[in-house]
Design a protein around this motif. Sequence first.
Motif, mmCIF file in Angstrom:
data_model
loop_
_atom_site.group_PDB
_atom_site.id
_atom_site.type_symbol
_atom_site.label_atom_id
_atom_site.label_comp_id
_atom_site.label_asym_id
_atom_site.label_seq_id
_atom_site.Cartn_x
_atom_site.Cartn_y
_atom_site.Cartn_z
ATOM 1 N N SER A 121 6.505 3.380 1.801
ATOM 2 C CA SER A 121 5.278 4.176 1.821
ATOM 3 C C SER A 121 4.668 4.275 0.430
ATOM 4 O O SER A 121 3.563 4.775 0.274
ATOM 5 C CB SER A 121 5.562 5.572 2.363
ATOM 6 O OG SER A 121 6.508 6.227 1.539
ATOM 7 N N ALA A 122 5.390 3.815 -0.592
ATOM 8 C CA ALA A 122 4.884 3.849 -1.962
ATOM 9 C C ALA A 122 4.312 2.480 -2.328
ATOM 10 O O ALA A 122 4.888 1.445 -2.006
ATOM 11 C CB ALA A 122 5.997 4.209 -2.940
ATOM 12 N N PRO A 123 3.175 2.456 -3.015
ATOM 13 C CA PRO A 123 2.592 1.169 -3.418
ATOM 14 C C PRO A 123 3.326 0.569 -4.619
ATOM 15 O O PRO A 123 4.125 1.223 -5.264
ATOM 16 C CB PRO A 123 1.160 1.546 -3.784
ATOM 17 C CG PRO A 123 1.250 2.958 -4.228
ATOM 18 C CD PRO A 123 2.330 3.583 -3.410
ATOM 19 N N LYS A 124 3.022 -0.691 -4.875
ATOM 20 C CA LYS A 124 3.526 -1.349 -6.076
ATOM 21 C C LYS A 124 2.368 -1.518 -7.049
ATOM 22 O O LYS A 124 1.205 -1.550 -6.647
ATOM 23 C CB LYS A 124 4.169 -2.694 -5.742
ATOM 24 C CG LYS A 124 3.237 -3.683 -5.078
ATOM 25 C CD LYS A 124 3.991 -4.930 -4.644
ATOM 26 C CE LYS A 124 3.101 -5.843 -3.822
ATOM 27 N NZ LYS A 124 3.810 -7.009 -3.323
ATOM 28 N N LEU A 125 2.691 -1.613 -8.324
ATOM 29 C CA LEU A 125 1.701 -1.821 -9.377
ATOM 30 C C LEU A 125 1.694 -3.306 -9.704
ATOM 31 O O LEU A 125 2.748 -3.876 -10.013
ATOM 32 C CB LEU A 125 2.062 -0.994 -10.607
ATOM 33 C CG LEU A 125 1.109 -1.028 -11.787
ATOM 34 C CD1 LEU A 125 -0.247 -0.440 -11.390
ATOM 35 C CD2 LEU A 125 1.690 -0.226 -12.945
ATOM 36 N N VAL A 126 0.533 -3.934 -9.593
ATOM 37 C CA VAL A 126 0.438 -5.375 -9.824
ATOM 38 C C VAL A 126 -0.635 -5.684 -10.863
ATOM 39 O O VAL A 126 -1.587 -4.930 -11.038
ATOM 40 C CB VAL A 126 0.126 -6.153 -8.525
ATOM 41 C CG1 VAL A 126 1.230 -5.992 -7.510
ATOM 42 C CG2 VAL A 126 -1.200 -5.745 -7.939
#
Length: 169
Positions: free
Chosen positions: A131-136
């Motif tokens: 449910s948590a996004p990733k930083l790209v």
Amino acid sequence: MPRILREVGGLVIAEDGPLVLVIDRGNGPRAVLAFVAGVVALVFGGFGAVSLAAITPVWLGLAFLAVGVASAAITAVAVRHIRGTRAIPVSDYRPVAVFDRAARVLRDGNGTVVAPLDAVTVGRRMQIGSSAPKLVAQTPAGSFVLLRGNPFTGGLGDLDSVLRAATTI
């Protein structure tokens, strides 16, 4: 010595002169362990205490209570370890990525140039199974994953905006 701009859980954005460092302290698995063990401690410990007070076999209540106490001990050790990682200086961790503002390039953790800084945009992307996004960092060659957010450590917070602000100087 790098100066921490923002830290969320074990995910750190730090500045060391012209370098902006992206660092993961590696607390994700420990945070999941602490959460799960804490829930197990509450459920089994509570059920064990109620079972001892109720008319059930004593051995059953003691078994549940033992599982709850063991899980509470695991939770305490995991939380202590997570807190201990904050005592380790950021300079002792290997960065996941380095935004070199002087050379105007993005480098990976090994020092290999990934892309020119002017061609890089930082953003969030959803992760499959979380449910948590990733930083790209979006580069001409594709997406370069900087950090994977974890809901048990606070997600990403505002790390994306802090990183964008620090790299546009």
